[in-house]
Motif scaffolding. Sequence first.
Motif, mmCIF file in Angstrom:
data_model
loop_
_atom_site.group_PDB
_atom_site.id
_atom_site.type_symbol
_atom_site.label_atom_id
_atom_site.label_comp_id
_atom_site.label_asym_id
_atom_site.label_seq_id
_atom_site.Cartn_x
_atom_site.Cartn_y
_atom_site.Cartn_z
ATOM 1 N N TYR A 185 -15.549 -1.369 10.371
ATOM 2 C CA TYR A 185 -15.642 -2.830 10.485
ATOM 3 C C TYR A 185 -14.668 -3.497 9.541
ATOM 4 C CZ TYR A 185 -17.708 -7.500 9.727
ATOM 5 O OH TYR A 185 -17.920 -8.843 9.573
ATOM 6 N N MET A 186 -13.969 -4.476 10.065
ATOM 7 C CA MET A 186 -13.099 -5.277 9.211
ATOM 8 C C MET A 186 -13.494 -6.724 9.440
ATOM 9 S SD MET A 186 -9.001 -5.669 9.443
ATOM 10 C CE MET A 186 -8.206 -7.083 8.721
ATOM 11 N N SER A 187 -13.933 -7.405 8.357
ATOM 12 C CA SER A 187 -14.458 -8.761 8.535
ATOM 13 C C SER A 187 -13.340 -9.780 8.448
ATOM 14 C CB SER A 187 -15.513 -9.066 7.485
ATOM 15 O OG SER A 187 -14.889 -9.450 6.285
ATOM 16 N N LYS A 195 -13.234 -12.389 6.556
ATOM 17 C CA LYS A 195 -12.882 -12.592 5.155
ATOM 18 C C LYS A 195 -12.118 -11.334 4.800
ATOM 19 C CE LYS A 195 -16.988 -14.926 3.489
ATOM 20 N NZ LYS A 195 -18.199 -14.696 2.699
ATOM 21 N N SER A 221 -11.339 -8.206 3.183
ATOM 22 C CA SER A 221 -12.406 -7.580 2.421
ATOM 23 C C SER A 221 -12.086 -6.221 1.800
ATOM 24 C CB SER A 221 -13.639 -7.458 3.294
ATOM 25 O OG SER A 221 -13.265 -6.987 4.553
ATOM 26 N N LEU A 222 -11.086 -6.205 0.943
ATOM 27 C CA LEU A 222 -10.914 -5.061 0.051
ATOM 28 C C LEU A 222 -11.077 -5.626 -1.350
ATOM 29 C CD1 LEU A 222 -7.788 -3.349 1.623
ATOM 30 C CD2 LEU A 222 -10.149 -2.577 1.748
ATOM 31 N N TYR A 223 -11.189 -4.758 -2.348
ATOM 32 C CA TYR A 223 -11.327 -5.256 -3.711
ATOM 33 C C TYR A 223 -9.957 -5.587 -4.283
ATOM 34 C CZ TYR A 223 -16.080 -3.670 -3.295
ATOM 35 O OH TYR A 223 -17.363 -3.511 -2.868
ATOM 36 N N ASP A 263 -9.114 -6.458 -7.222
ATOM 37 C CA ASP A 263 -8.829 -5.980 -8.580
ATOM 38 C C ASP A 263 -8.776 -4.452 -8.653
ATOM 39 O OD1 ASP A 263 -11.511 -5.874 -8.021
ATOM 40 O OD2 ASP A 263 -12.162 -6.341 -10.053
ATOM 41 N N LEU A 264 -8.752 -3.811 -7.483
ATOM 42 C CA LEU A 264 -8.534 -2.368 -7.444
ATOM 43 C C LEU A 264 -7.176 -2.123 -6.790
ATOM 44 C CD1 LEU A 264 -11.535 -2.170 -8.184
ATOM 45 C CD2 LEU A 264 -11.806 -0.442 -6.434
ATOM 46 N N THR A 265 -6.550 -1.007 -7.127
ATOM 47 C CA THR A 265 -5.253 -0.708 -6.515
ATOM 48 C C THR A 265 -5.469 -0.224 -5.089
ATOM 49 O OG1 THR A 265 -5.238 1.606 -7.148
ATOM 50 C CG2 THR A 265 -4.371 0.050 -8.762
ATOM 51 N N GLU A 270 -7.075 3.142 -5.197
ATOM 52 C CA GLU A 270 -8.483 3.089 -5.618
ATOM 53 C C GLU A 270 -9.397 2.562 -4.510
ATOM 54 O OE1 GLU A 270 -7.416 2.335 -10.339
ATOM 55 O OE2 GLU A 270 -7.929 0.664 -9.017
ATOM 56 N N PHE A 306 -12.393 4.590 -2.906
ATOM 57 C CA PHE A 306 -13.757 4.066 -2.966
ATOM 58 C C PHE A 306 -14.419 4.103 -1.595
ATOM 59 C CE2 PHE A 306 -16.559 0.341 -2.382
ATOM 60 C CZ PHE A 306 -17.626 0.806 -3.127
ATOM 61 N N TYR A 307 -13.724 3.572 -0.576
ATOM 62 C CA TYR A 307 -14.348 3.553 0.747
ATOM 63 C C TYR A 307 -14.544 4.965 1.283
ATOM 64 C CZ TYR A 307 -14.408 -1.471 0.893
ATOM 65 O OH TYR A 307 -14.692 -2.777 0.620
ATOM 66 N N ILE A 338 -17.718 6.167 -0.451
ATOM 67 C CA ILE A 338 -19.041 5.722 -0.002
ATOM 68 C C ILE A 338 -19.377 6.242 1.394
ATOM 69 C CG2 ILE A 338 -19.077 3.651 -1.462
ATOM 70 C CD1 ILE A 338 -18.597 1.991 1.030
ATOM 71 N N ILE A 353 -21.253 9.878 -3.590
ATOM 72 C CA ILE A 353 -21.202 8.481 -3.176
ATOM 73 C C ILE A 353 -21.496 7.585 -4.373
ATOM 74 C CG2 ILE A 353 -22.372 6.750 -1.792
ATOM 75 C CD1 ILE A 353 -22.868 8.892 0.300
ATOM 76 N N ALA A 377 -18.701 7.407 -6.909
ATOM 77 C CA ALA A 377 -17.590 6.571 -6.436
ATOM 78 C C ALA A 377 -17.918 5.103 -6.699
ATOM 79 C CB ALA A 377 -17.359 6.786 -4.940
ATOM 80 N N ARG A 404 -11.301 -4.565 -15.846
ATOM 81 C CA ARG A 404 -10.127 -5.361 -15.496
ATOM 82 C C ARG A 404 -10.369 -6.849 -15.563
ATOM 83 N NH1 ARG A 404 -7.981 -1.360 -10.768
ATOM 84 N NH2 ARG A 404 -7.527 0.296 -12.240
ATOM 85 N N THR A 459 -16.740 -12.611 -1.616
ATOM 86 C CA THR A 459 -15.474 -12.083 -1.129
ATOM 87 C C THR A 459 -15.621 -11.334 0.192
ATOM 88 O OG1 THR A 459 -15.800 -10.107 -2.445
ATOM 89 C CG2 THR A 459 -14.475 -11.833 -3.432
ATOM 90 N N GLY A 460 -16.848 -11.114 0.631
ATOM 91 C CA GLY A 460 -17.044 -10.454 1.914
ATOM 92 C C GLY A 460 -17.132 -8.938 1.818
ATOM 93 N N THR A 461 -16.910 -8.394 0.618
ATOM 94 C CA THR A 461 -16.968 -6.935 0.492
ATOM 95 C C THR A 461 -18.406 -6.427 0.650
ATOM 96 O OG1 THR A 461 -16.962 -7.301 -1.878
ATOM 97 C CG2 THR A 461 -14.917 -6.545 -0.892
ATOM 98 N N LEU A 463 -19.046 -5.075 4.015
ATOM 99 C CA LEU A 463 -18.526 -3.730 4.252
ATOM 100 C C LEU A 463 -19.477 -2.674 3.698
ATOM 101 C CD1 LEU A 463 -14.691 -3.653 3.902
ATOM 102 C CD2 LEU A 463 -16.169 -4.322 5.766
ATOM 103 N N VAL A 522 -22.370 -2.415 6.064
ATOM 104 C CA VAL A 522 -22.037 -1.780 7.334
ATOM 105 C C VAL A 522 -21.881 -0.273 7.161
ATOM 106 C CG1 VAL A 522 -20.125 -1.545 8.959
ATOM 107 C CG2 VAL A 522 -21.070 -3.775 8.483
ATOM 108 N N LEU A 551 -24.550 3.543 3.519
ATOM 109 C CA LEU A 551 -25.206 3.574 2.201
ATOM 110 C C LEU A 551 -26.617 3.019 2.290
ATOM 111 C CD1 LEU A 551 -22.587 2.072 -0.300
ATOM 112 C CD2 LEU A 551 -23.327 4.432 -0.109
#
Lengths: 250, 370
Positions: A85-87, A89, A91-93, A95-97, A100, A104-105, A108, B5, B8, B19, B203-205, B208, B211, B214
Amino acid sequence: MSSTADHIIEADKLTKRFGDFTAVDAISFKVKKGEIFGFLGANGAGKTTAIRMLIGLSRPTEGEATVAGFDVYRQADKIKENIGYMSQKFSLYEDLTVRENIRFYGGIYGLSRKKIKEQTGRIIEEVGLENSAGNLVGSLPLGWKQRLAFAVSMVHSPSIVFLDEPTGGVDPAARRQFWEMIYQASAAGRTVFVTTHYMDEAEYCDRVSIMVSGKIEALGSPAKLKEDFSASSIDEVFVQLARGGAVISD
Amino acid sequence: MLWRIFSAFVKKEFYHILRDRRTLFILIGMPIVLVLLFGYVVTNEFKDASIAVLDNSRDDLSHELRQHLEASGHFHIVADLRSYGDLEGQFKTGKIKMAVVIPARFEDDFFDKKQTTVQLIADGTEPNYATTLVNYASQMILRFQQIKSGAAAAPYRVKVETRMVYNPQLRSAYNFVPGVIAMILMLISAMMTSLTIAREKETGTMDLLLVSPLPPLLIILGKVVPYTVLSFLNAVMILVMGFYVFHVPVLGSLPLLLGICLLYLAVALALGVLISTKSETQQAAMMSSLFALMLPTMLLSGFIFPIKSMPALLQHISSIIPATYFIDLLKSVMLKGNDLSFIWQPTLILTFMLVVLLGLALVSFKVRKE
C-alpha cells in the motif's frame, strides 16, 4: 463473465457511511489478476474510503468484498500479508535514509537479513538512487520519494499493490516515470490497483472504473468507455458522467 | 521472527530520537536543567538575607542580639534605622525583606522585669519567604533568650525541643528530587510517546504500519520500549545527581526503588498511548499532555503544594494522579528506608491504575476505523 478464480479483488455492494453521509454507495466491481485497474474520480468521490475498506483500515458498513480470496471482514490479517500500500500522503520516514527506510519496511514484514539486503540493492537500482542511498529521504525530490515509496510498498513481493493518488503534485515527466514502474510491476505479474484524479493516466490502465459521488458510474477498458460514450478521451467520458448517465461494460 | 520485527522497529525509533535535536534536548538536557533549577533557584533555604534593625535601646544586650543574628550567616544587617519612619522607605525600595525592632530599655526590662518584646516586621508580598525569615529569626531570638537567662531562668518552664526526622536539616532537595523524577518521567514517557505516535499519524506512516501484518501490540511496544529505556536511565541519572550534588540519600532498597520507578513509568506510558489514540496531530497530543498530565503532576501531586492544605475538591483530584502515589513511594523508600510492608498500599493503587490504563489504551488503539 470470466470465472471467479481469475478475480483477485471482488466487491459486491460495498458501502461506507459516516453518519448520514454515504461516502461509498454500494459499489460492485471485479479486478482480474495481473491487471492495472484504474480507480478514477474527482477529489472527494470516495476513492480513498473505498481503498481503505479493501486494505483493512476501515470497516465497511455494508456489502461484501474479498481481496486475494480473503474476506475483508474476517480475514483482514491474511489480506495484509498479500498486499502492498502506498498512501496519498507521502509515507516514508523523512528523517531516515533511503537505505534505512527500505531496511525498516523489510524488517517489519519479517524478511530475513539476506532477503533485506537483496531487496535493498534491487530497489536502489530500480529507482536509480545509487548515489543517494545514504541520504535522508526528506532531501529527495518528490518524484523520487514517490517512486521509492512505491518500490518499498512492494518490498515483501505482494501479489496486489494499492496506490492511492501516487502521483499527486509532480510534473508530467515524473508521472510518466512512475507509470513505467507500474508497468514493470504489472509485467512481473502483480495486480496494480491505482486511484487517480488525472484522467490522462486512465489511458495507461487495462480497465478503469469512474466514481462520481460515492457510486461507480462507468467501468470498462479505456477504449470501450470512449466508444460507449462516443468520446475522444477519458476526460470527456468523465465530463459526460459528471452531468449524469451511466454505462457499465466489462 | 517477532524478535527481528521488533528490533527493526526499535532501531527506527532510535534514529528518530537521535536525529531530532528537540527530542534529544528534552531527553538529556531537560532532567539536568530541572534538577539544577530546583536545586539552586527554587528553594526555601536562604543565606545572607538582608534585614534592617531598629534599635531603640542601644545597650549591651541589644548589641549582642544583633551580633547573634548576624553570626548565623543567614542574616545580613544592611540598615541601622533610627526611627519607625525609616522603615517604610526600606521596605518600599525592596532592599530589605524583614526588620527587627528592639524596644527601648531592652536590657533593663529583660533582666529586671524578666519580660520584653522584640518585634519582627516582614514584607508580605512574598509570603513564603517572609514566613521562612520570621520563623528562623524567632528561633534565633528564642535561643538567644535561653543563653542569656541561663541559670537565672524562671522556675517553671516548658522547653520545646524539635527534631525533624528523615530530613533534619530541612533540605529542599529531599523534596524536589522525588518531585523532579515524577515530572521528568511523566514528561518523557507520556508526552514524548504520545507525540511520536501522533507524528506517525500526521505524516501518514501510521497507515503503512497498520496495513502491515504487525500486531497492534507490537506497534505500541515498539514505540514504548525505547522511551521506557530512556526514561529509566533518566530516573537513575536524577537519583545519582540527587545523591552526589544534593546529598539526598537512598536509605531503602535500591532494587525496590527502581522497581517503583518502572511501575510509574509503565503508568505514564499507558497514559501516553491513550492520549495518542485520541489525538490526530502532534499539537493536539502536546496540548492534552500538558494540561491533563504535566500541570496536575506539578501542582496537585504534593510536589509543590502540600495536598493536606488543598480544598477538598483538589484533594480528590490529587488522589487520582499517579504522581501523588509515586512521590509518596519515592520519599518513603529513599528517605525513610521503608520496605514493601510499609508501602504496599500506594504500590497497589499504582498497579491498579496501570491495569486500567493499559486496558483502555489497548482497547482504543484500533487498527480499523468504524
